[in-house]
Design an enzyme around this catalytic site. Sequence first.
Site, PDB file in Angstrom:
ATOM      1  N   HIS A  72      -3.876 -19.888  32.870  1.00  0.00           N
ATOM      2  CA  HIS A  72      -3.947 -18.781  33.822  1.00  0.00           C
ATOM      3  C   HIS A  72      -2.628 -18.642  34.574  1.00  0.00           C
ATOM      4  O   HIS A  72      -2.085 -17.556  34.706  1.00  0.00           O
ATOM      5  CB  HIS A  72      -5.092 -19.000  34.813  1.00  0.00           C
ATOM      6  CG  HIS A  72      -5.229 -17.913  35.833  1.00  0.00           C
ATOM      7  ND1 HIS A  72      -4.575 -17.939  37.049  1.00  0.00           N
ATOM      8  CD2 HIS A  72      -5.931 -16.754  35.807  1.00  0.00           C
ATOM      9  CE1 HIS A  72      -4.893 -16.853  37.733  1.00  0.00           C
ATOM     10  NE2 HIS A  72      -5.718 -16.120  36.999  1.00  0.00           N
ATOM     11  N   HIS A  73      -2.103 -19.768  35.056  1.00  0.00           N
ATOM     12  CA  HIS A  73      -0.759 -19.767  35.636  1.00  0.00           C
ATOM     13  C   HIS A  73      -0.225 -21.192  35.694  1.00  0.00           C
ATOM     14  O   HIS A  73      -0.980 -22.162  35.550  1.00  0.00           O
ATOM     15  CB  HIS A  73      -0.725 -19.107  37.023  1.00  0.00           C
ATOM     16  CG  HIS A  73      -1.388 -19.907  38.117  1.00  0.00           C
ATOM     17  ND1 HIS A  73      -2.670 -19.677  38.560  1.00  0.00           N
ATOM     18  CD2 HIS A  73      -0.930 -20.947  38.854  1.00  0.00           C
ATOM     19  CE1 HIS A  73      -2.967 -20.522  39.524  1.00  0.00           C
ATOM     20  NE2 HIS A  73      -1.924 -21.309  39.729  1.00  0.00           N
ATOM     21  N   GLN A 147       2.096 -28.076  37.465  1.00  0.00           N
ATOM     22  CA  GLN A 147       0.679 -27.771  37.653  1.00  0.00           C
ATOM     23  C   GLN A 147       0.288 -26.624  36.720  1.00  0.00           C
ATOM     24  O   GLN A 147       0.974 -25.589  36.669  1.00  0.00           O
ATOM     25  CB  GLN A 147       0.396 -27.355  39.094  1.00  0.00           C
ATOM     26  CG  GLN A 147      -1.064 -27.018  39.364  1.00  0.00           C
ATOM     27  CD  GLN A 147      -1.261 -26.369  40.726  1.00  0.00           C
ATOM     28  OE1 GLN A 147      -0.860 -25.235  40.948  1.00  0.00           O
ATOM     29  NE2 GLN A 147      -1.869 -27.113  41.644  1.00  0.00           N
ATOM     30  N   HIS A 149      -3.077 -24.195  35.635  1.00  0.00           N
ATOM     31  CA  HIS A 149      -4.447 -23.773  35.942  1.00  0.00           C
ATOM     32  C   HIS A 149      -5.107 -23.297  34.655  1.00  0.00           C
ATOM     33  O   HIS A 149      -4.645 -22.340  34.029  1.00  0.00           O
ATOM     34  CB  HIS A 149      -4.416 -22.641  36.974  1.00  0.00           C
ATOM     35  CG  HIS A 149      -5.761 -22.044  37.268  1.00  0.00           C
ATOM     36  ND1 HIS A 149      -5.895 -20.787  37.819  1.00  0.00           N
ATOM     37  CD2 HIS A 149      -7.021 -22.516  37.094  1.00  0.00           C
ATOM     38  CE1 HIS A 149      -7.173 -20.513  37.960  1.00  0.00           C
ATOM     39  NE2 HIS A 149      -7.883 -21.545  37.530  1.00  0.00           N
ATOM     40  N   HIS A 218       1.848 -12.298  43.049  1.00  0.00           N
ATOM     41  CA  HIS A 218       0.685 -12.915  42.397  1.00  0.00           C
ATOM     42  C   HIS A 218      -0.576 -12.590  43.175  1.00  0.00           C
ATOM     43  O   HIS A 218      -0.663 -12.837  44.384  1.00  0.00           O
ATOM     44  CB  HIS A 218       0.849 -14.424  42.304  1.00  0.00           C
ATOM     45  CG  HIS A 218      -0.345 -15.117  41.721  1.00  0.00           C
ATOM     46  ND1 HIS A 218      -0.688 -15.019  40.385  1.00  0.00           N
ATOM     47  CD2 HIS A 218      -1.309 -15.898  42.284  1.00  0.00           C
ATOM     48  CE1 HIS A 218      -1.782 -15.720  40.148  1.00  0.00           C
ATOM     49  NE2 HIS A 218      -2.183 -16.261  41.294  1.00  0.00           N
ATOM     50  N   HIS A 220      -5.126 -12.185  41.986  1.00  0.00           N
ATOM     51  CA  HIS A 220      -6.069 -12.202  40.888  1.00  0.00           C
ATOM     52  C   HIS A 220      -6.447 -10.758  40.566  1.00  0.00           C
ATOM     53  O   HIS A 220      -5.592  -9.876  40.652  1.00  0.00           O
ATOM     54  CB  HIS A 220      -7.252 -13.090  41.234  1.00  0.00           C
ATOM     55  CG  HIS A 220      -6.894 -14.536  41.384  1.00  0.00           C
ATOM     56  ND1 HIS A 220      -7.736 -15.495  41.874  1.00  0.00           N
ATOM     57  CD2 HIS A 220      -5.735 -15.191  41.092  1.00  0.00           C
ATOM     58  CE1 HIS A 220      -7.145 -16.671  41.885  1.00  0.00           C
ATOM     59  NE2 HIS A 220      -5.915 -16.513  41.418  1.00  0.00           N
ATOM     60  N   MET A 290      -6.058 -14.391  45.606  1.00  0.00           N
ATOM     61  CA  MET A 290      -4.841 -14.935  46.197  1.00  0.00           C
ATOM     62  C   MET A 290      -3.922 -13.779  46.544  1.00  0.00           C
ATOM     63  O   MET A 290      -3.988 -12.704  45.923  1.00  0.00           O
ATOM     64  CB  MET A 290      -4.129 -15.885  45.233  1.00  0.00           C
ATOM     65  CG  MET A 290      -4.812 -17.214  45.032  1.00  0.00           C
ATOM     66  SD  MET A 290      -3.807 -18.328  43.999  1.00  0.00           S
ATOM     67  CE  MET A 290      -4.806 -19.812  44.067  1.00  0.00           C
TER      68      MET A 290
END
Length: 336
Positions: A72-73, A147, A149, A218, A220, A290
């Site tokens: 997703h990111h 990280q 997601h 960014h 959603h 977000m």
Amino acid sequence: MKEAYAYVIYTLSTVILVNTVQCYLIEKYSLFMPNVTPNVPELYLCTPIKIDSSKEYYIVGFEPNATMSTAHHMILYGCTKPGTSREVWNCGEMARSKHSFGETASPCAEGSEILYAWARDAPRLNLPDGVGFKVGGKSQIKYLVLQVHYAHIERFKDGSTDDSGVFLHYTTHPLSKLAGVLLLGTSGLIPPHQVEYMESACMMKENKTIYPFAYRVHTHSLGKIVSGYIIKPGNQWIELGKRDPLEPQMFYPVHNKVAGKMGDIFAARCTMESNRPTMTYVGATNQDEMCNFYLLYYVDHEEPLEMKYCFTRGPPSYYWTDAGLFNIPDREASTL
């Protein structure tokens, strides 16, 4: 007993020469997930590398190795100390069960800052000539933490693994123009069947000059437009960037090249439109929202800002007017 890092930490000095630019060498290092198998939806996983402390490195480019069908990111953090000593860990607030990579910890235990973010099949990012993120050596960034997601896990149900990540392009040649990222964002909520503004603003209080050169937005699924500004004395709003957040979430050149100085205010707005019958809150999952505006800048012959983040409570507790801002470009901030 050996530290867990012994299995996953490699110094940046082990990479391969790939290019030359302006009389200094550009080298390449791959920071990937170590063939993980995400087992619950909305999982955030982190993996670290420890940077060679004997010298300083300057990251000048980021080449993603990922697709939006899998990730997703992704976010690359610079840390003074990582969240744990594990090879890979759950670094999200969701999926805390014993079947989801054990204990949950943040990406960084100390000294967190964001160096790079990727989503929606964004392409490679190259910094301007002579600009780089300083890491290792005497810098505060001793570790890099990737990280990823994983919003959906259908493709992993057969036991498939993932190595999403990023190729880091770097040099050991000292650079005088050091890059930094200022992230503006909000908490808050979006009422059902309503257009809502999620706004943030912070004053630059450090006696430095920064040169913004790129921005990234960014949200959603409810985000319609994300806009960012620098506000000069006299309530002069200068647009730095504005974008539909459902387009590839890459870094785009700023719309106006203007230096930021002490006393200037940086501000961002996410225009959100909900057709849902229930309240939507800021959070980590696809069903949450977000509101983020990333500002990429450099400083010349000085250190980047100590201010890395600018977050507000968001709606219904915070709007630009609550910060005492005037001359707000209401229409322009919410239309392309």
